[in-house]
Design an enzyme around this catalytic site. Sequence first.
Site: not given
Length: 127
Positions: A102, A104
């Site tokens: 991920r 972000c």
Amino acid sequence: MKKTINAPKAPAAVGPYVHAVEANGLIFTSGQIGLIPETGELQNGIEAQTHQVFKNLQAVLEAAGSDLDHAVKTSVFIDDINDFAKVNEIYAEYFTGDTPARSCVEVAKLPKGALVEIEVIAVKKEA
């Protein structure tokens, strides 16, 4: 070879793009924001928008023959990094066990004034 996917249970795209593209067994979703599919209205608040984003992503992945369990990479865009912990908490409800890679990042603005947008790369479920 690539195949475009439009998901009838997800909100309509807010621009000239499709919900997802499948290429070589990978599904690349367009970013989803917290729009309610039936009304096109944005959910209120970071928590409600984040949950709606995941509902929308689930609808897109389902239409593409996959699901969140088959996600390998996500990109999360939030308009206020101070919401990171709230988004993270909700994110953890949808991804358990082997979680995807991920990123972000905080961004200046998102479409329609959204507070969060998430896109996913997933593998297609085996038939």
